[in-house]
Enzyme design. Structure first.
Site, PDB file in Angstrom:
ATOM      1  N   ASN A 360       0.805  -1.267  -0.125  1.00  0.00           N
ATOM      2  CA  ASN A 360       0.164   0.095  -0.228  1.00  0.00           C
ATOM      3  C   ASN A 360       0.769   1.217   0.052  1.00  0.00           C
ATOM      4  OD1 ASN A 360       0.995  -0.334   2.846  1.00  0.00           O
ATOM      5  ND2 ASN A 360      -0.885   1.186   3.477  1.00  0.00           N
ATOM      6  N   CYS A 362       1.852   3.338   2.123  1.00  0.00           N
ATOM      7  CA  CYS A 362       2.809   3.920   3.264  1.00  0.00           C
ATOM      8  C   CYS A 362       3.674   2.291   3.605  1.00  0.00           C
ATOM      9  CB  CYS A 362       1.864   4.093   4.429  1.00  0.00           C
ATOM     10  SG  CYS A 362       0.919   5.555   4.196  1.00  0.00           S
ATOM     11  N   GLU A 364       3.071  -0.577   4.838  1.00  0.00           N
ATOM     12  CA  GLU A 364       3.002  -1.508   6.003  1.00  0.00           C
ATOM     13  C   GLU A 364       2.107  -2.652   5.425  1.00  0.00           C
ATOM     14  OE1 GLU A 364      -0.663   1.309   6.579  1.00  0.00           O
ATOM     15  OE2 GLU A 364       1.324   1.305   5.646  1.00  0.00           O
TER      16      GLU A 364
END
Length: 964
Positions: A360, A362, A364
């Site tokens: 995704n 970011c 994570e």
């Protein structure tokens, strides 16, 4: 066809009787709402620059222990229904009920609970935990669940694109739908043929970088079309792709373009009118590196770039040179980040269903293509008892409760595309995590960059994921394992044993982490045993997300895995405005470290004054590390961040949203080392940010990128702008103020334009020699000419207030009771006379009447607020161990007592404020908030955002740059 929970239950219902839900916080026969005190508040948001009201809802109901900041963010972000209509939600009860009752009904429908009584306990426990800010679901849950909107619960998406025009155009379309809903997505473009390969028609392929332009333009258009958050996306390219060097350079070269356009007079700030002409600004870029490539870097050998069609090597590069190029681009513009492909896939529970190729935005969430993940985060500080012990047993119970709710949500959730819905329902990826780690470490006397801090963090993360998978295995025995488990059972069970083995390697340091680790060890034993019997309900269970908006909802001091950002925080007041206070975690930490009350008070006052702990009175140097922060005088080293990530990574299904901050002086070689150590320490992904590396943002100096870049780049054209002088009229209005500072008397004359704006000043003193008179005349002329050339008065107020030299002390001005020098007094007086209320209030400069009003009502600003405002304010102050006003009065009294001890020092920019709003000056704001010049402005309210993981979050209204 996918086997549904319902058909699975019908087939094997004889042994599936539902989960028994244990009471954790609630009491039978008592609803959680009846155990708290509720109060009504007015939520009014204004643009801090223009004063325009951008949101208003009055009489919203919240528990009295929720901060104004939390209630404001929840009201503006999560309440559904048009404001001013009966459909609008008016309180936290409605919001929580909308979500919790939907989850409970779905749990009953799909056979999760053993009895109706278990369903009721589930409802009450979930309500209690949300009500008391013990955890929070991710934002899409609050946006959508229980409304007429699609029941979207996921915040993280991974897409897929193949080497065909149909697939590429479908990528644009799918991203658009996800962006429209305020979420973000990532994908890997490595299947697209490179620009060095041929098409079937005989022509040359465009390559993935060319298609990135179209996707970036689409994201920018949808963002500007009114989305609540900036479009967020991740673009990944494998290191062996023939176009990898072009990909690495994309954003760095665009930064050069931003610099050139800015110097030519275009508005290139974030949100500026001309920034849209620059490409690739809506995506985070990451290079997916393999172990083979990293070994080639270490060995200094060649590395092959391979064809997308047949895998043959079509070019070779020097691995070390390419790695340096990646680091240099990140040094220049913070992109690209690194994703470690072999490490990611070594922890993959579903390799038979496909490799993990992307993440995704970011970084994570890492799982199969065309999948999604819903998130929830626990507030770690809520599990710290009054005796400073961590309640590991309750933490585990809450984790099991929350993971149950998260899995239930997949039963009724809607998804933006059919492939994403199918994959998510088949693999049921979840992302439980936590927030407030930095605050917990400080409160318990652990340095963030210390063995003890890492041991505690590792133990907590291990228990979290162990508890989640334990419940996942229990759920599999009730409603069946995820559809893809049978195909991947050996791999999934192998990864569970890897987590368990990593748990056994934790080297505990103190009683606290030993107790947590013991619970984690038992949890992992249950995971392996129960999983072998039942399988698992979820392919993934945990990640560490940035927890931007939901962190504010839970009143967290720190987000995700981050350390504390600064030692002084903003606190919103009921009557409007805000004040700065020393983190309440600090006195708790000092008591934990064994300091006496009077020493604690002295240290806290010192921090309020200086913004750091260096040379704080009575504080032992060996305890400095406990109070290290992300920014400031004792900023945590880059490798300190990397080591913390490495400590918790083995206990996460996914990865960690976090950016490793480096000072502006950091070198390309230091970034290379960070990326190399990240690989060696077993991280899955890593991103860096060098302070002030972005030139297209406010306050960026636009300097060169180092000697190498200076010699290689063509000279840049410099456009010079000269200010125009606005002369005062021949006859102008002026006023003269007599004053006395520390016994020295003087006169301040201020002349204005016809519109009332200050244009000149004159300073005269009752007793002075010719030298002082000449200096004062020269000073007055210099300030006057600068004012007439457009230098804002507030700039001088920021620079000259708190300047300390003799004469200093008491004044005869009731609005400025103490002054640390004549300059300090003069510019405070000018601020009071000529600056608007919001500007000077932001700097902490108020009249005597305003200070008196603030002590009585909680607001400096005159207001026709309701009769219960005083009660609201008192309730607000009771949530703090020490009010800012009380500390300020004590500091002022102490200064009056020792006024004769004031020493000279014209550069003392960090001197203590002497008014009752002692911790609110603009100077302290700049010092304690850290160097956030490169953070974007909030698109909602116009204030500066701050980092949260690899994203940004606004402390004023809770808006985020794509993460939740």
């Amino acid at each position: 066809m996918t086997e549904t929970a319902g058909t699975s239950r019908a087939r094997r219902g004889a042994r599936r009787k539902g989960i028994t839900i244990e009471r954790i916080f609630t009491t039978e026969g008592v609803h959680p709402y009846d155990e708290v005190t509720w109060q009504k508040r007015d939520v009014v948001q204004q643009n801090w620059k223009t004063g325009e009201t951008i949101f208003e809802q009055r009489g919203v109901e919240f528990p009295d222990f929720w901060s104004i900041n939390a209630s404001t963010i929840v009201t503006t972000k999560y309440f559904r229904g048009a404001v001013g209509t009966p459909a609008r939600e008016t309180g936290l009860k409605q919001l929580i009920d909308r979500v919790v009752l939907t989850y409970t009904a779905a749990g009953k429908e799909h056979g999760y609970f053993a009895t109706d009584a278990d369903a009721e306990i589930f409802e009450h426990e979930l309500t209690y935990a949300l009500l008391h800010q013990i955890f929070s679901f991710n934002s899409p849950v609050w946006f959508n669940v229980g409304t007429r909107s699609p029941q979207q619960v996921s915040a993280c998406f991974i897409l897929s694109v193949d080497d065909s025009m149909d697939s590429i155009l479908n990528w644009y379309k799918e991203e658009g739908f996800i962006f429209k809903g305020g979420s973000g997505a990532g994908l890997n473009l490595s299947r697209i043929r490179s620009s060095k390969e041929l098409l079937s028609s005989g022509g040359t392929a465009s390559g993935p970088v060319s298609f990135m332009r179209g996707a970036d333009a689409s994201a920018g258009t949808i963002k500007s079309g009114g989305a609540t958050r900036r479009a967020a996306k991740m673009v990944v390219l494998d290191v062996d792709h023939p176009d990898i060097e072009e990909f690495v350079d994309t954003k760095a070269r665009e930064e050069d373009k931003i610099r050139a356009l800015r110097d030519a007079g275009f508005d290139m700030d974030l949100g500026g009118s001309d920034i849209h002409s620059v490409q690739y600004q809506n995506a985070n870029n990451s290079v997916r590196v393999s172990d083979d490539f990293m070994r080639a870097v270490e060995e200094g050998s060649e590395f092959g770039l391979t064809s997308r069609e047949d895998g043959s090597v079509i070019d070779t590069v020097d691995a070390q040179r390419l790695f340096s190029k990646i680091a240099k681009a990140a040094w220049e513009c913070a992109d690209p980040g690194i994703q470690y492909d072999d490490t990611i896939n070594d922890w993959h529970t579903n390799p038979e269903s496909g490799r993990i190729t992307a993440s995704n935005p970011c970084s994570e969430y890492m799982s199969l293509d065309n999948s999604s993940c819903n998130l929830a985060s626990l507030n770690l500080l809520k599990f710290l008892r009054d005796d400073d012990t961590f309640d590991a047993a309750t933490f585990q119970k809450v984790a099991e409760l929350v993971i149950t709710a998260m899995d239930i949500s997949i039963c009724f959730a809607d998804f933006p595309t059919d492939p994403i819905g199918e994959t998510t329902r088949d693999y049921r990826q979840l992302g439980i995590g936590y927030a407030n780690l930095g605050a917990l470490l400080m409160a318990t006397g652990h340095g963030y960059d210390s063995d003890g801090g890492r041991s505690l963090a590792a133990s907590i993360t291990s228990l979290l994921t162990g508890a989640a998978y334990k419940r996942s295995a229990e759920l599999a025995g009730v409603v069946g394992p995820y559809a893809g488990y049978a195909r991947n059972s050996d791999a999934h069970d192998r990864v569970m044993r890897k987590h368990q083995a990593a748990n056994d390697q934790i080297r505990t340091m103190h009683t606290m982490d030993k107790d947590i680790h013991a619970h984690a060890t038992k949890a992992w034993e249950a995971v392996v045993k129960t999983g072998e019997k039942n399988g698992f309900r979820n392919a993934q269970a945990s990640v560490l997300a940035p927890t931007g908006t939901i962190g504010f909802m839970m009143d967290c001091d720190t987000t995700g895995v981050e350390p504390d950002f600064s030692l002084v925080k903003f606190k919103k007041l009921v009557g409007g405005g805000s004040m700065q206070i020393v983190n309440l975690t600090i006195p708790r930490a000092l008591h934990r470290l064994g300091y006496a009350e009077e020493t604690v008070e002295a240290i806290v006052e010192y921090i309020a004054d200086k913004g750091h702990v260096i040379d704080a009175p009575g504080l032992k140097p060996e305890h400095y590390e406990v109070f290290d922060t992300a920014m400031g005088a004792r900023a945590i080293s880059p490798m300190g961040h990397v080591r913390m990530m490495a400590a918790v990574q083995p206990f996460l299904s996914g990865a960690i949203s976090k950016t490793v901050n480096l000072p502006e002086s950091a070198t390309v070689e230091e970034i290379e080392d960070v990326y190399l150590q990240g690989w060696k320490l077993g991280l899955k992904a890593l991103a860096v940010y060098r302070d002030n590396c972005k030139v297209g943002q406010p306050l960026s100096d636009g300097g060169s990128k180092g000697e190498e870049a200076t010699t290689e780049a063509a000279p840049e054209k410099t456009v010079e702008y000269r200010p125009m002088r606005r002369r005062l009229p021949k006859r102008r209005t002026s006023q003269t103020t007599s004053f006395a500072v520390g016994g020295a008397e003087g006169y301040l004359t201020a002349g204005t334009y016809d519109d009332g704006e200050l244009g000149e000043i004159f300073l005269k003193f009752g007793k002075q020699g010719s030298t002082l008179a000449g200096l004062m005349d020269a000073f007055s002329i210099a300030i006057s000419i600068a004012l007439q050339h457009g230098v804002p008065l507030d700039t001088y107020v920021e620079k000259f207030t708190n300047l300390r030299f003799e004469p200093a002390g008491m004044t005869d001005d009731p609005d400025v009771r103490m002054a640390q020098s004549i300059m300090d007094y003069v510019f405070r007086r000018l601020a009071l006379d000529y600056l608007d209320f919001d500007t000077r209030s932001f700097m902490g400069i108020h009249t005597a009447e305003e200070r008196a009003r603030q002590l009585e009502t909680g607001s400096y600003e005159a207001s026709s607020s309701s009769d219960d405002s005083d009660d609201d304010y008192e309730g607000e102050l009771e949530s703090f161990s020490q009010s800012a006003a009380t500390r300020a009065e004590r500091a002022e009294a102490k200064q009056e007592e020792h006024a004769d001890e004031v020493t000279s020092g014209a550069g003392a920019a960090s001197a203590r404020e002497t008014s009752t709003d002692v911790h609110s000056s603009a100077e302290l704001l700049e010092k304690f908030q850290g160097k956030t010049a490169d953070a974007p402005m909030c698109m909602t309210c116009g204030t500066k955002m701050r980092p949260a993981g690899s994203c940004y979050v606004c402390e004023g209204c809770g808006s985020t740059s794509g993460c939740s």
